[in-house]
Motif scaffolding. Structure first.
Motif, PDB file in Angstrom:
ATOM      1  N   UNK A  36      44.721  32.867  27.893  1.00  0.00           N
ATOM      2  CA  UNK A  36      43.471  32.580  28.585  1.00  0.00           C
ATOM      3  C   UNK A  36      42.904  33.734  29.377  1.00  0.00           C
ATOM      4  N   UNK A  37      43.377  34.940  29.143  1.00  0.00           N
ATOM      5  CA  UNK A  37      42.854  36.112  29.849  1.00  0.00           C
ATOM      6  C   UNK A  37      42.908  37.303  28.894  1.00  0.00           C
ATOM      7  N   UNK A  38      41.868  38.133  28.938  1.00  0.00           N
ATOM      8  CA  UNK A  38      41.826  39.312  28.080  1.00  0.00           C
ATOM      9  C   UNK A  38      42.577  40.461  28.729  1.00  0.00           C
ATOM     10  N   UNK A  39      42.900  41.454  27.928  1.00  0.00           N
ATOM     11  CA  UNK A  39      43.552  42.656  28.456  1.00  0.00           C
ATOM     12  C   UNK A  39      42.660  43.312  29.504  1.00  0.00           C
ATOM     13  N   UNK A  40      41.374  43.425  29.196  1.00  0.00           N
ATOM     14  CA  UNK A  40      40.447  44.073  30.120  1.00  0.00           C
ATOM     15  C   UNK A  40      40.379  43.347  31.458  1.00  0.00           C
ATOM     16  N   UNK A  44      41.414  44.724  35.195  1.00  0.00           N
ATOM     17  CA  UNK A  44      40.406  44.819  36.247  1.00  0.00           C
ATOM     18  C   UNK A  44      40.753  43.976  37.462  1.00  0.00           C
ATOM     19  N   UNK A  45      41.332  42.791  37.228  1.00  0.00           N
ATOM     20  CA  UNK A  45      41.627  41.882  38.338  1.00  0.00           C
ATOM     21  C   UNK A  45      42.868  42.292  39.128  1.00  0.00           C
ATOM     22  N   UNK A  46      43.835  42.929  38.461  1.00  0.00           N
ATOM     23  CA  UNK A  46      45.100  43.232  39.132  1.00  0.00           C
ATOM     24  C   UNK A  46      45.180  44.650  39.687  1.00  0.00           C
ATOM     25  N   UNK A  69      43.668  37.427  42.802  1.00  0.00           N
ATOM     26  CA  UNK A  69      44.179  36.375  41.918  1.00  0.00           C
ATOM     27  C   UNK A  69      45.702  36.333  41.910  1.00  0.00           C
ATOM     28  N   UNK A  70      46.225  35.308  41.274  1.00  0.00           N
ATOM     29  CA  UNK A  70      47.667  35.165  41.091  1.00  0.00           C
ATOM     30  C   UNK A  70      47.991  35.303  39.610  1.00  0.00           C
ATOM     31  N   UNK A  71      49.106  35.937  39.340  1.00  0.00           N
ATOM     32  CA  UNK A  71      49.613  36.043  37.976  1.00  0.00           C
ATOM     33  C   UNK A  71      50.716  35.004  37.819  1.00  0.00           C
ATOM     34  N   UNK A  72      50.571  34.114  36.842  1.00  0.00           N
ATOM     35  CA  UNK A  72      51.574  33.093  36.580  1.00  0.00           C
ATOM     36  C   UNK A  72      52.353  33.466  35.332  1.00  0.00           C
ATOM     37  N   UNK A 118      49.448  34.073  32.600  1.00  0.00           N
ATOM     38  CA  UNK A 118      48.138  33.508  32.871  1.00  0.00           C
ATOM     39  C   UNK A 118      47.626  34.059  34.193  1.00  0.00           C
ATOM     40  N   UNK A 119      46.320  34.103  34.343  1.00  0.00           N
ATOM     41  CA  UNK A 119      45.712  34.595  35.576  1.00  0.00           C
ATOM     42  C   UNK A 119      44.977  33.447  36.244  1.00  0.00           C
ATOM     43  N   UNK A 120      45.232  33.247  37.527  1.00  0.00           N
ATOM     44  CA  UNK A 120      44.587  32.183  38.298  1.00  0.00           C
ATOM     45  C   UNK A 120      43.774  32.818  39.416  1.00  0.00           C
TER      46      UNK A 120
END
Length: 265
Positions: A36-40, A44-46, A69-72, A118-120
């Motif tokens: 549910x999350x792209x590499x890009x 960018x988020x982390x 965000x949180x990485x699950x 997953x990224x939340x």
């Protein structure tokens, strides 16, 4: 397969290696583990975020960041989390690498890629991802545990492994708990008595506490786990032959003599 004790060990790896450190770089060697999350977007988020105190629920590891965000992470059948210098040569099964400040690195390594990352963006997103998880097996109290099991008609082995009932138990833990509690794995959960539920809960807590200390389900000689893969497996309690069955799609090892000798209750 990583179970609650393994994931608690990964939480400690994340805390000791990453907590308070900035994510300098995100390398994705295999996008097949992203859910549910792209590499890009992951990069960018982390990138530039600082890792906060990690949490665990059942088999899920929650890597929050300060103000971000949180990485699950879920480890499926073969996943693990390792701490190593970011410039170490990559392993063939390293799927995602986080280069951290202070010459630290975290690696999500997984052979089979059955689960992943997953990224939340918000706490609500975390709740949504974990929505179908039952209470954490290490934290569930006896009354809640009893209510959850008493309302299920399935076989006790299958019920305990159902993550929507109790989160964190897998095949090895469930077999060990049932063997120690002298409960046959095929007994219907709702046909156990109050003493059975009480014994199962106290056994669950003892097995989990010992396993968490080891960071895995230990294969000690006094444990069922220490004998389940023997060519001629015998019960470490009574010396009788252990039996192998298929329950909930998993190989189940148990002692017909010690575990009530009753498959159907």
């Amino acid at each position: 397969m990583p179970e609650l004790p393994d994931v608690e060990g990964f939480r400690r790896v994340l805390a000791s290696c990453g907590q308070g450190r900035r994510i300098e770089r995100v390398d994705v060697a295999d996008p097949g583990v992203l859910r549910g999350v792209s590499v890009r977007r992951l990069r960018e988020e982390l990138r530039g975020r600082t890792l906060a105190e990690p949490k665990r629920h059942g088999k899920w590891l929650i890597a929050r960041t300060d103000g971000g965000p949180a990485l699950l992470l879920h480890f499926g059948m073969t996943g693990e989390l390792l701490c190593c210098p970011p410039d170490d040569p990559p392993h063939p099964y390293d799927r995602v690498l986080l280069a951290l400040s202070g010459d630290r690195g975290l690696r999500y390594r997984d052979l089979r890629k059955l689960q992943g990352l997953r990224l939340a963006a918000t706490e609500a997103d975390i709740d949504r991802i974990l929505d179908r998880q039952g209470p954490d097996a290490l934290a569930v109290d006896r009354d809640t545990f009893t209510q959850l099991l008493a309302g299920r008609r399935g076989r006790i082995k299958a019920v305990l492994m159902d993550q929507s009932v109790v989160a964190g138990l897998g095949n090895l833990l469930t077999d060990e708990i049932l063997w120690r509690a002298r409960t046959a794995p095929a007994r219907p959960a709702n046909r156990l008595g109050e003493d059975d539920y009480r014994r199962l809960h106290s056994t669950l807590r003892r097995v989990l506490r010992s396993s968490v200390r080891d960071g895995r389900v230990p294969d000690r000689p006094s444990w069922l786990t220490g004998h389940r893969d023997d060519p001629d497996p015998r019960c470490p309690r009574c010396g009788g032959h252990l039996r192998r069955d298929r329950i909930a799609g998993r190989t189940t090892v148990w002692c017909p003599h010690c575990q009530n000798g009753a498959e159907a209750g």
